[in-house]
Design a protein around this motif. Structure first.
Motif: not given
Length: 130
Positions: A104-109
């Motif tokens: 989870a190091m990258l968010d949806q955007q």
């Protein structure tokens, strides 16, 4: 410039960030914008070391050296990331990206932006959709 740039010390890093953000710059401009007060001769020494390491170049305007980045920040960052990928993941960028997603190091955007960039790159290279 060498693909394997030497690492930067803290002061060199701060100076390079200023060169990227405000370049082209003189040693005096860098000195004025640094977070700590340094002699101009010290700043000139750091800039000279950055040139020796391949991060910066200079031109001469009258008697003043004007410094600019040898390469864009994003290209230098990409080289640094590639070094990490090679070191920890045996060159597997996929392993790094999957690890970032799994942790989870990258968010949806950010994931959407990355997917868009991959799609553009595929289109530009003529790669068919899988």
């Amino acid at each position: 410039m060498d693909d394997r740039l030497p690492e930067l010390g803290d002061l060199e890093h701060e100076v390079m960030q200023l060169v990227w953000a405000h370049g082209p710059v003189t040693a005096e401009v860098v000195r004025e914008r640094l977070s700590r007060r340094l002699k101009e001769s010290t700043v000139r020494t750091v800039l000279r070391r950055l040139e020796e390491k391949g991060y910066a170049n200079h031109t001469v305007d009258g008697r003043t050296y004007v410094y600019h980045a040898a390469e864009e920040r994003s290209r230098v960052a990409a080289k640094a990331v590639q070094r990490i990928v090679d070191w920890f993941c045996n060159g597997s960028m996929e392993e790094v990206l999957v690890g970032m997603v799994d942790n989870a190091m990258l968010d949806q955007q950010q994931l959407r932006t990355l997917a868009d960039q991959v799609a553009k790159a595929k289109k530009a290279r003529g790669v068919k959709k899988e």
